[in-house]
Design an enzyme around this catalytic site. Structure first.
Site, PDB file in Angstrom:
ATOM      1  N   GLU A   1     -17.753 -10.396 -11.194  1.00 18.87           N
ATOM      2  CA  GLU A   1     -18.652  -9.311 -11.572  1.00 18.87           C
ATOM      3  C   GLU A   1     -18.228  -8.000 -10.921  1.00 18.87           C
ATOM      4  OE1 GLU A   1     -22.575 -12.193 -11.445  1.00 18.87           O
ATOM      5  OE2 GLU A   1     -22.554 -10.367 -10.269  1.00 18.87           O
TER       6      GLU A   1
ATOM      7  N   CYS B   1     -25.203  -9.738  -6.483  1.00 20.14           N
ATOM      8  CA  CYS B   1     -25.154 -11.067  -5.890  1.00 20.14           C
ATOM      9  C   CYS B   1     -24.914 -12.244  -6.825  1.00 20.14           C
ATOM     10  CB  CYS B   1     -26.407 -11.330  -5.078  1.00 20.14           C
ATOM     11  SG  CYS B   1     -26.927  -9.916  -4.143  1.00 20.14           S
TER      12      CYS B   1
HETATM   13  N1  SAH Z   1     -18.919 -10.981   1.784  1.00 22.46           N
HETATM   14  C1  SAH Z   1     -19.182  -9.608   2.077  1.00 22.46           C
HETATM   15  C2  SAH Z   1     -19.297  -8.719   0.854  1.00 22.46           C
HETATM   16  C3  SAH Z   1     -19.970  -9.252  -0.367  1.00 22.46           C
HETATM   17  S1  SAH Z   1     -21.699  -9.506  -0.302  1.00 22.46           S
HETATM   18  C4  SAH Z   1     -20.381  -9.481   2.973  1.00 22.46           C
HETATM   19  O1  SAH Z   1     -20.992 -10.494   3.290  1.00 22.46           O
HETATM   20  O2  SAH Z   1     -20.680  -8.376   3.406  1.00 22.46           O
HETATM   21  C5  SAH Z   1     -22.378  -7.879  -0.346  1.00 22.46           C
HETATM   22  C6  SAH Z   1     -23.726  -7.736   0.332  1.00 22.46           C
HETATM   23  O3  SAH Z   1     -24.760  -8.352  -0.441  1.00 22.46           O
HETATM   24  C7  SAH Z   1     -23.777  -8.416   1.697  1.00 22.46           C
HETATM   25  O4  SAH Z   1     -24.425  -7.586   2.618  1.00 22.46           O
HETATM   26  C8  SAH Z   1     -24.611  -9.652   1.404  1.00 22.46           C
HETATM   27  O5  SAH Z   1     -25.159 -10.182   2.560  1.00 22.46           O
HETATM   28  C9  SAH Z   1     -25.593  -9.087   0.421  1.00 22.46           C
HETATM   29  N2  SAH Z   1     -26.369 -10.069  -0.324  1.00 22.46           N
HETATM   30  C10 SAH Z   1     -26.033 -11.297  -0.729  1.00 22.46           C
HETATM   31  N3  SAH Z   1     -27.051 -11.898  -1.371  1.00 22.46           N
HETATM   32  C11 SAH Z   1     -28.065 -11.011  -1.392  1.00 22.46           C
HETATM   33  C12 SAH Z   1     -29.387 -11.023  -1.916  1.00 22.46           C
HETATM   34  N4  SAH Z   1     -29.876 -12.094  -2.556  1.00 22.46           N
HETATM   35  N5  SAH Z   1     -30.148  -9.931  -1.739  1.00 22.46           N
HETATM   36  C13 SAH Z   1     -29.663  -8.827  -1.104  1.00 22.46           C
HETATM   37  N6  SAH Z   1     -28.440  -8.744  -0.596  1.00 22.46           N
HETATM   38  C14 SAH Z   1     -27.638  -9.824  -0.721  1.00 22.46           C
END
Ligand code: SAH
Length: 348
Positions: free
Chosen positions: A99, A340
């Site tokens: 995505e 996400c």
């Molecule tokens: N792996 C990296 C980048 C991708 S995730 C990281 O962990 O930073 C990007 C962001 O989205 C991260 O801060 C992650 O914790 C957040 N994230 C994942 N699932 C989420 C959700 N359900 N609601 C809000 N933020 C979420």
């Protein structure tokens, strides 16, 4: 398996170094200036075939097509949100999908790109983490997402965040190579400070990142400053303690002089309590940082619920009271599952 007598596997031109392209051109008896023309077609214009490289002689286009591929990517799904952001499911030649999101605001266009198909970090609240890692993307594949969004919006991309699917620091070299291409004036020419990597906190790579010459921006997903809570929410980085993270971030700031961001998605009853807030204040107090309070995106069948807006305001106020800059991240595209991994899950 290829039969022995078949031509060698064609290489994706975009994965070749400049030296390798120069060598290939020399082998084909071509002048060196062709390399610049090819770079422009590949990295500025983002063409999908050698035939479109109209200033190259036809014979050269044919010779290139015999030796190389241009790794295709197609749009499998596109959803547009009421707020103008658009989310895409991009499918690569091998059928793997990721995505990416385009988020316009006034004169700006920010792209959120993925660095891996799936993710191996298993964060408890994340839709992508549920399915595990399919494979890492190449730099060209990461780059291609940004080109796709640029072409769809038909406007300049002003910023890129590697905050889509995957853990950029588990695919360090390709993620950095993609950022360098995005930064390069012969690529998209986006200023390094407008190129952001988000990591769940892989400490050796944070240290490595702090030594890179470019002024790329760093965001770290914190989500709790209480070890027990963070271990439960982010089991993939359990082995890197908060204490070590604190030290690594201190070194990062000392070395680069740049302000990192901590991402903190508020989850009702889990990391939004007064105790959690006190620990967060302690973690950030007297350090150079910015805290991004994020509203949790609800993932179907998940036990986690977002906190109230009031709670988010309390977090920002209390952090400000101890001198820590914090903002609530405006959630974009909630109506299109913009965050996400939900689009990919639905279409997998
Ligand atoms: N792996 C990296 C980048 C991708 S995730 C990281 O962990 O930073 C990007 C962001 O989205 C991260 O801060 C992650 O914790 C957040 N994230 C994942 N699932 C989420 C959700 N359900 N609601 C809000 N933020 C979420």
């Amino acid at each position: 398996m290829q039969p022995q007598d078949e031509a060698p596997r064609r290489r994706d031109l975009r994965d070749m170094t400049e030296g390798e392209v120069a060598e290939l051109l020399a082998e084909l008896g071509q002048p060196a200036f062709r390399a610049k023309q090819i770079r422009s077609w590949v990295w500025e214009k983002g063409v999908g075939s050698f035939d479109e490289m109209s200033n190259l002689p036809k014979t050269l286009r044919q010779a290139l097509a015999k030796r190389c591929t241009l790794g295709g990517a197609e749009e499998a799904v596109c959803q547009e949100s009421a707020d103008g952001s658009k989310k895409y499911l991009i499918r690569y030649d091998d059928g793997v999908c990721v995505e990416c999101v385009g988020m316009p605001s006034r004169a700006r266009l920010t792209v959120c790109a993925s660095t891996q198909a799936g993710c191996g970090m298993r964060c408890a609240f994340c839709a992508t983490g549920k399915a595990g890692l399919t494979r890492s993307l190449t730099a060209a594949e990461i780059y291609q997402q940004v080109l796709h969004v640029r072409d769809d919006f038909d406007t300049r991309v002003t910023g890129v965040v590697l905050m889509g699917q995957g853990e950029p620091f588990a695919n360090y070299d390709e993620s950095l190579a993609a950022l360098r291409r995005l930064n390069d004036p012969e690529g998209l020419g986006i200023g390094a400070r407008h190129l952001t990597v988000s990591t769940c906190g892989i400490i050796p790579m944070i240290t490595r990142f702090s030594r890179e010459p470019e002024q790329f921006t760093l965001a770290v997903s914190l989500h709790s400053a209480v070890q027990r809570t963070r271990d439960a929410l982010m089991p993939g980085v359990k082995r890197y303690s908060l204490l070590r993270l604190y030290d690594a971030m201190g070194e990062y700031v000392d070395r680069t002089g740049r302000r990192p961001t901590y991402e903190y998605a508020l989850i009702k009853g889990i990391n939004d309590t007064d105790e959690e807030l006190a620990y967060l204040c302690d973690f950030c107090r007297d350090t150079l940082c910015h805290v991004n309070i994020i509203q949790l995106n609800q993932v179907p069948h998940s036990k986690f619920q977002p906190s109230s807006a009031e709670r988010a305001n309390t977090f920002v106020r209390r952090l400000a009271a101890v001198g820590v800059e914090a903002t609530i991240r405006k959630s974009r595209g909630a109506d299109i599952d913009a965050a996400c991994g939900q689009l990919r899950q639905r279409n997998a």
